[in-house]
Design an enzyme around this catalytic site. Structure first.
Site, short mmCIF file in Angstrom:
data_model
loop_
_atom_site.label_atom_id
_atom_site.label_comp_id
_atom_site.label_asym_id
_atom_site.label_seq_id
_atom_site.Cartn_x
_atom_site.Cartn_y
_atom_site.Cartn_z
N TYR A 97 -14.46 -11.98 0.76
CA TYR A 97 -15.24 -10.77 0.45
C TYR A 97 -16.44 -11.09 -0.43
CZ TYR A 97 -11.43 -8.01 2.43
OH TYR A 97 -10.51 -7.46 3.29
N ASP A 157 -6.91 -3.42 -7.30
CA ASP A 157 -7.42 -3.96 -6.04
C ASP A 157 -7.71 -5.44 -6.21
OD1 ASP A 157 -8.39 -2.78 -3.28
OD2 ASP A 157 -9.73 -4.41 -3.82
N ARG A 205 -3.50 6.82 0.47
CA ARG A 205 -4.05 8.04 1.06
C ARG A 205 -3.12 8.81 1.98
NH1 ARG A 205 -9.32 4.84 2.76
NH2 ARG A 205 -7.59 3.46 3.19
N ARG A 260 0.83 -1.22 0.00
CA ARG A 260 0.00 0.00 0.00
C ARG A 260 0.86 1.26 0.00
NH1 ARG A 260 -5.52 -0.35 1.83
NH2 ARG A 260 -6.31 -2.20 0.78
O1 CP3 Z 1 0.07 0.44 -3.23
C1 CP3 Z 1 -0.47 -0.69 -3.30
O2 CP3 Z 1 -0.28 -1.58 -2.44
C2 CP3 Z 1 -1.24 -1.04 -4.58
C3 CP3 Z 1 -2.64 -1.03 -4.56
C4 CP3 Z 1 -3.51 -1.95 -3.69
C5 CP3 Z 1 -4.77 -1.52 -3.20
N1 CP3 Z 1 -5.39 -2.59 -2.62
C6 CP3 Z 1 -5.32 -0.16 -3.35
C7 CP3 Z 1 -6.40 0.27 -2.46
C8 CP3 Z 1 -3.35 -3.29 -3.32
C9 CP3 Z 1 -2.16 -4.21 -3.54
C10 CP3 Z 1 -4.56 -3.69 -2.66
C11 CP3 Z 1 -4.81 -5.04 -2.15
C12 CP3 Z 1 -5.98 -5.30 -1.32
N2 CP3 Z 1 -7.24 -4.78 -1.44
C13 CP3 Z 1 -6.00 -6.27 -0.27
C14 CP3 Z 1 -4.84 -7.15 0.10
C15 CP3 Z 1 -3.87 -6.46 0.99
C16 CP3 Z 1 -4.40 -6.11 2.33
O3 CP3 Z 1 -4.54 -4.90 2.61
O4 CP3 Z 1 -4.64 -7.04 3.14
C17 CP3 Z 1 -7.29 -6.27 0.28
C18 CP3 Z 1 -7.77 -7.12 1.42
C19 CP3 Z 1 -8.08 -5.33 -0.46
C20 CP3 Z 1 -9.53 -5.02 -0.30
C21 CP3 Z 1 -9.76 -3.61 0.03
N3 CP3 Z 1 -9.54 -2.56 -0.84
C22 CP3 Z 1 -10.23 -3.07 1.25
C23 CP3 Z 1 -10.56 -3.89 2.47
C24 CP3 Z 1 -10.28 -1.70 1.09
C25 CP3 Z 1 -10.82 -0.70 2.07
C26 CP3 Z 1 -9.88 -0.48 3.20
C27 CP3 Z 1 -9.17 0.83 3.07
O5 CP3 Z 1 -7.96 0.85 3.29
O6 CP3 Z 1 -9.87 1.81 2.76
C28 CP3 Z 1 -9.81 -1.37 -0.22
C29 CP3 Z 1 -9.69 -0.02 -0.82
C30 CP3 Z 1 -8.34 0.36 -1.34
N4 CP3 Z 1 -7.53 -0.42 -2.12
C31 CP3 Z 1 -7.70 1.63 -1.16
C32 CP3 Z 1 -6.49 1.58 -1.86
C33 CP3 Z 1 -5.48 2.69 -2.02
C34 CP3 Z 1 -8.29 2.81 -0.41
C35 CP3 Z 1 -9.40 3.40 -1.20
C36 CP3 Z 1 -9.36 4.89 -1.43
O7 CP3 Z 1 -8.37 5.47 -1.92
O8 CP3 Z 1 -10.40 5.50 -1.13
#
Ligand code: CP3
Length: 356
Positions: free
Chosen positions: A160, A80, A34, A30
Site C-alpha cells: 500500500y 488498521d 460495517r 473484521r
Molecule cells: O474487526 C477487525 O478485524 C479489526 C479491525 C481491522 C480493520 N482493518 C478495520 C477496518 C483490521 C484487523 C484491519 C486490517 C486490514 N486493513 C488489512 C488486513 C486484513 C485484510 O482485510 O486483508 C488490510 C489489507 C487493511 C487495509 C484496508 N483498510 C483496506 C483495504 C480498507 C478498505 C476496504 C474496506 O473494507 O472498506 C480498510 C478500511 C477498514 N479497515 C474498514 C474497517 C472496519 C472499513 C472502513 C469504514 O468503516 O469505512
C-alpha cells in the site's frame, strides 16, 4: 502448582499455549465493522474512519460490540494496518467508497520522508484503545475473551505504501523489489522497526496475542516470498520473543498456498491462519502436527448462509477440530453479511464438543 502449569481460563489463549480445551475457540476477522448497525452509528459520530481509529473511547466501543452480540473468544483491537505508515509520516486517507489512499513512496529518496522517532507518539491513542478495551471487557464480564493486537506484515503494508492504494497485483512494489532490492530492503527495515515498536506499545498496553496480517503474500513467487515475507516476519517474531516472551503470535499469510508450510516452520509464529483456499486434509497433514492452525471458512459462505454455511462449518470442525485449532474465516466478514448468519455460525461452533 508451578506457574507454568497454571490452567488458563481463556480458551483462545489456552489453545495458543498448547493446553487442552473442551470447546473450539473462535473469532472472525473484521468482526467489528460495517455489517453491524451499532458500528455504523459510532462510525457516523466519529466522522471519518481515521477519526474513529484515533478516538480511543469510540475505538474501544466498536472493538467490544461484536463480543456483546456473538460472544467470540477474542476481541481484535479496532485499528488498521495503515496506521504504521501514517505513524511514519506518510499521508494516509480513507475516501468513502474508495478504500485507502496514500501519497506513494516510489524511490530511495522518498525514504527520507519516513520518521521512525515519532511512531510511538503518533500511535499513542491506539495504545490507549488497547488499555480501555481491556478495562471494558473486564467490566462487562467478558472474562473468557482474549484481546488480540495486530499489525500488517511488512510486505503487505509496503504494497500500500508503494502503490498508494489497493491493487490486484501490487506490481509497483514487486517491480521495485525486483529491480532494486537493496533500496527496497531499506524500506522493509524501516517498516520492520516501526512494526516492532507499534506492537510493543500494544502489548505494554494489554494486548494478549498478536496477529500479523500478510494479506498480499499471494502475489509473490517462491524466491520473493522467502525474501520479503519470511525474512522480515522472522525479524519481528525474534524481536517480540526477546521483549515479550509470553505473548503468542498468529501469522496470516493469505494466498501463500503450499508456501504456508515454509511460513509455519520458518517464521517462528505459534499459530498459522489459513485462507479458504487451503484444503483441510492438506492443513492437517502438513501443518497441524507442528503448529496451531486458525481458519478457514469462506466469508462468502457466511454471506450466503444456509447449507453453504453449515455444511462447510461442520467439515472444518470435523477436519481440524481435534487438534490445536481456532475457528475463523479465511478472510474478513463482508459488509453485506446478515447478522443472523454470524449468530448461526457462532452457535454451531460453540455447541461443537471436542472429542477426546
Ligand atoms: O474487526 C477487525 O478485524 C479489526 C479491525 C481491522 C480493520 N482493518 C478495520 C477496518 C483490521 C484487523 C484491519 C486490517 C486490514 N486493513 C488489512 C488486513 C486484513 C485484510 O482485510 O486483508 C488490510 C489489507 C487493511 C487495509 C484496508 N483498510 C483496506 C483495504 C480498507 C478498505 C476496504 C474496506 O473494507 O472498506 C480498510 C478500511 C477498514 N479497515 C474498514 C474497517 C472496519 C472499513 C472502513 C469504514 O468503516 O469505512
Amino acid at each position: 502448582m508451578p506457574p507454568m502449569m497454571e490452567k488458563i481460563h481463556k480458551p483462545l489463549l489456552a489453545v495458543l499455549k498448547k493446553q487442552e480445551t473442551n470447546r473450539i475457540p473462535f473469532w472472525f476477522m473484521r468482526q467489528a465493522g460495517r455489517y453491524l448497525p451499532e458500528y455504523l452509528e459510532v462510525r457516523k459520530q466519529a466522522g471519518s474512519f481515521l477519526n474513529l481509529v484515533y478516538d480511543s473511547q469510540r475505538a474501544a466501543e466498536v472493538t467490544v460490540q461484536p463480543i456483546r452480540r456473538f460472544g467470540m473468544d477474542a476481541a481484535i483491537l479496532f485499528s488498521d494496518i495503515l496506521i504504521v505508515p501514517h505513524a511514519l509520516g506518510q499521508d494516509v486517507r480513507f475516501e468513502a467508497g474508495e478504500g485507502p489512499r496514500l501519497d506513494p513512496i516510489t524511490s530511495d529518496k522518498d525514504l527520507l520522508k519516513l520518521n521512525l522517532d515519532d511512531v510511538e507518539n503518533k500511535a499513542s491513542s491506539v495504545f490507549e484503545t488497547v488499555s480501555l478495551t481491556r478495562q471494558k471487557l473486564k467490566s462487562e464480564g467478558f472474562d473468557h475473551c482474549t484481546l488480540i493486537g495486530f499489525c500488517g506484515s511488512p510486505w503487505t503494508v509496503i504494497c500500500y505504501m508503494v502503490e498508494g492504494k489497493g491493487s490486484k497485483d501490487f506490481a509497483a512494489a514487486r517491480l521495485w523489489a525486483l529491480s532494486n532490492s537493496a533500496s527496497f530492503q531499506k524500506l522493509v527495515d524501516i517498516v520492520v522497526e516501526a512494526s516492532c515498536r507499534y506492537l510493543s506499545g500494544q502489548i505494554n498496553a494489554g494486548a494478549e496475542v498478536i496477529q500479523l496480517f500478510e494479506s498480499w503474500a499471494g502475489v509473490l513467487d517462491a524466491a520473493e516470498f522467502e525474501k520479503w515475507v519470511i525474512a522480515p516476519t522472522q525479524k519481528i517474531v525474534k524481536y517480540l520473543r526477546t521483549h515479550h516472551p509470553d505473548i503468542p503470535l498468529i501469522g496470516f499469510p493469505r494466498g501463500a498456498g503450499v508456501l504456508t508450510k515454509d511460513y509455519a516452520s520458518q517464521t517462528g509464529v505459534d499459530c498459522v491462519a489459513l485462507d479458504q483456499m487451503v484444503p483441510l486434509a492438506w492443513a492437517k497433514e502438513n501443518l497441524q502436527h507442528d503448529i496451531t492452525v486458525q481458519g478457514n471458512l469462506d466469508p462468502v459462505r457466511l454471506l450466503c448462509g444456509g447449507e453453504a454455511l453449515e455444511h462447510q462449518t461442520h467439515e472444518i470442525l470435523g477436519g481440524l477440530g481435534t487438534s490445536p485449532f481456532i475457528f475463523n474465516l479465511g478472510h474478513g466478514v463482508i459488509k453485506e453479511t446478515p447478522i443472523a448468519h454470524v449468530e448461526k455460525l457462532s452457535n454451531i461452533i460453540r455447541a461443537y464438543k471436542v472429542s477426546a
